[in-house]
Scaffold this motif. Structure first.
Motif, mmCIF file in Angstrom:
data_model
loop_
_atom_site.group_PDB
_atom_site.id
_atom_site.type_symbol
_atom_site.label_atom_id
_atom_site.label_comp_id
_atom_site.label_asym_id
_atom_site.label_seq_id
_atom_site.Cartn_x
_atom_site.Cartn_y
_atom_site.Cartn_z
ATOM 1 N N PHE A 159 4.661 -3.156 -7.170
ATOM 2 C CA PHE A 159 4.800 -4.584 -6.886
ATOM 3 C C PHE A 159 4.592 -4.843 -5.396
ATOM 4 O O PHE A 159 3.886 -5.783 -5.017
ATOM 5 N N ALA A 160 5.187 -4.023 -4.552
ATOM 6 C CA ALA A 160 5.151 -4.244 -3.111
ATOM 7 C C ALA A 160 3.735 -4.170 -2.537
ATOM 8 O O ALA A 160 3.440 -4.795 -1.519
ATOM 9 N N GLY A 166 -2.716 -5.735 -12.068
ATOM 10 C CA GLY A 166 -2.757 -4.279 -12.021
ATOM 11 C C GLY A 166 -1.674 -3.700 -12.925
ATOM 12 O O GLY A 166 -1.353 -4.262 -13.963
ATOM 13 N N ALA A 167 -1.079 -2.589 -12.516
ATOM 14 C CA ALA A 167 -0.092 -1.922 -13.361
ATOM 15 C C ALA A 167 1.156 -2.773 -13.573
ATOM 16 O O ALA A 167 1.756 -2.753 -14.659
ATOM 17 N N PHE A 168 1.560 -3.536 -12.555
ATOM 18 C CA PHE A 168 2.780 -4.346 -12.656
ATOM 19 C C PHE A 168 2.619 -5.485 -13.665
ATOM 20 O O PHE A 168 3.300 -5.534 -14.691
ATOM 21 N N GLU A 169 1.690 -6.393 -13.401
ATOM 22 C CA GLU A 169 1.533 -7.544 -14.291
ATOM 23 C C GLU A 169 0.994 -7.151 -15.666
ATOM 24 O O GLU A 169 1.382 -7.741 -16.686
ATOM 25 N N THR A 170 0.122 -6.161 -15.709
ATOM 26 C CA THR A 170 -0.402 -5.745 -17.004
ATOM 27 C C THR A 170 0.695 -5.124 -17.854
ATOM 28 O O THR A 170 0.762 -5.358 -19.072
ATOM 29 N N SER A 171 1.571 -4.347 -17.240
ATOM 30 C CA SER A 171 2.706 -3.784 -17.984
ATOM 31 C C SER A 171 3.599 -4.894 -18.539
ATOM 32 O O SER A 171 4.060 -4.825 -19.692
ATOM 33 N N ILE A 192 -8.171 -0.182 -7.901
ATOM 34 C CA ILE A 192 -8.551 -0.594 -6.553
ATOM 35 C C ILE A 192 -7.283 -0.832 -5.747
ATOM 36 O O ILE A 192 -6.177 -0.888 -6.289
ATOM 37 N N GLU A 193 -7.443 -1.002 -4.452
ATOM 38 C CA GLU A 193 -6.306 -1.207 -3.557
ATOM 39 C C GLU A 193 -5.564 -2.491 -3.907
ATOM 40 O O GLU A 193 -6.146 -3.443 -4.432
ATOM 41 N N GLY A 194 -4.266 -2.525 -3.621
ATOM 42 C CA GLY A 194 -3.484 -3.731 -3.847
ATOM 43 C C GLY A 194 -3.939 -4.865 -2.946
ATOM 44 O O GLY A 194 -4.717 -4.674 -2.004
ATOM 45 N N LEU A 195 -3.441 -6.038 -3.209
ATOM 46 C CA LEU A 195 -3.853 -7.245 -2.484
ATOM 47 C C LEU A 195 -3.260 -7.323 -1.073
ATOM 48 O O LEU A 195 -3.824 -7.973 -0.193
ATOM 49 N N MET A 196 -2.145 -6.653 -0.832
ATOM 50 C CA MET A 196 -1.424 -6.808 0.428
ATOM 51 C C MET A 196 -2.267 -6.503 1.671
ATOM 52 O O MET A 196 -2.239 -7.278 2.640
ATOM 53 N N PRO A 197 -3.044 -5.410 1.716
ATOM 54 C CA PRO A 197 -3.867 -5.156 2.906
ATOM 55 C C PRO A 197 -4.845 -6.294 3.189
ATOM 56 O O PRO A 197 -5.062 -6.650 4.358
#
Length: 250
Positions: A159-160, A166-171, A192-197
């Motif tokens: 999540f962070a 991704g894995a969080f929302e899809t789960s 792919i990389e998370g949105l935070m960067p």
């Protein structure tokens, strides 16, 4: 048959009877926006409704009844505006709608609590503004901002990193509405990389952040079991926030 707590599925007489218990009204807040090739546009709304259901069950254990208000799905979704089907309303419209719904509902309910999983920065700003304006209008309202460190830590590293479909929302979707997850597409997606960067670099859209297919993270790592765990945390966060709010109003 279990008690129905979803207002839109109840008759007015059933709601009238439920009001005798001085319930809290839980307002699911979502979005209509792209969530990768594997999740529906209303994923945030589906998750918010399920979060509200599970929080209501926890509140009941503490002697607090709750009803789930019809969701607000038209919100600010500018990050996904490049993708077909996304509907993003202006911030002023979003603030006014959320404020007015909270103010009107608060006249009937013990308090109104927003359940939200849509985390676009401008949307979060709208929630804060709507809450402030509703309180100034005399409404008893609260919101568990899961972007705050206190709550974010309970949701874990995935999540962070800025998961979007991704894995969080899809789960979460696999736990709440598995029939709405396009499994063939999900298992074909590359991590792919998370949105935070991208956010830290100033990206204003999913495409600017590198999300050419409107997802961030690893959908293939998702599971219904993980989703159940995430929902347990989300329900705990929301129910605890509501209990704390009610305590402050005692």
């Amino acid at each position: 048959m279990a008690d129905n707590i979803v207002m839109s599925e109840m008759t007015w007489t059933e709601v009238d009877e439920a009001m005798k218990d001085r319930p809290v009204g839980i307002l699911p807040v979502g979005a209509i926006e792209a969530h990768g090739p594997h999740l529906p546009l209303n994923a945030d709304t589906i998750i918010a409704i399920e979060m509200a259901r599970r929080a209501a069950a926890k509140l009941k254990e503490h002697g607090v009844s709750a009803l789930i208000l019809p969701p607000v799905s038209f919100t600010v979704s500018d990050f996904a505006a490049d993708f077909a089907g996304t509907i993003s309303v202006p911030p002023a419209t979003s603030v006014a709608l959320l404020r007015d719904v909270c103010v009107v509902a608060a006249k009937q309910f013990r308090a109104v609590a927003m359940a939200n999983i849509h985390l676009e920065p401008r949307h979060i700003e709208c929630l804060k503004a709507a809450l402030e304006e509703a309180r100034k209008a005399g409404a008893s309202v609260c919101w568990a901002d899961i972007t705050k460190k206190r709550w974010a830590e309970l949701l874990g590293e995935t999540f962070a990193k800025g998961d979007h479909a991704g894995a969080f929302e899809t789960s979460l979707m696999m736990a709440a509405a598995p029939d709405r997850v396009r499994e063939r597409e999900r298992i074909s997606l590359a991590p792919i990389e998370g949105l935070m960067p991208g956010l830290k670099k100033g990206a204003k859209t999913f495409k600017e952040a590198g999300g050419e297919d409107a997802y961030f993270g690893d959908p293939t790592a998702a599971s219904a079991e993980e989703g159940e765990g995430y929902f347990e945390s989300l329900a705990e966060i929301l129910s605890l926030s509501i209990m704390e709010h009610l305590g402050s109003k005692a």
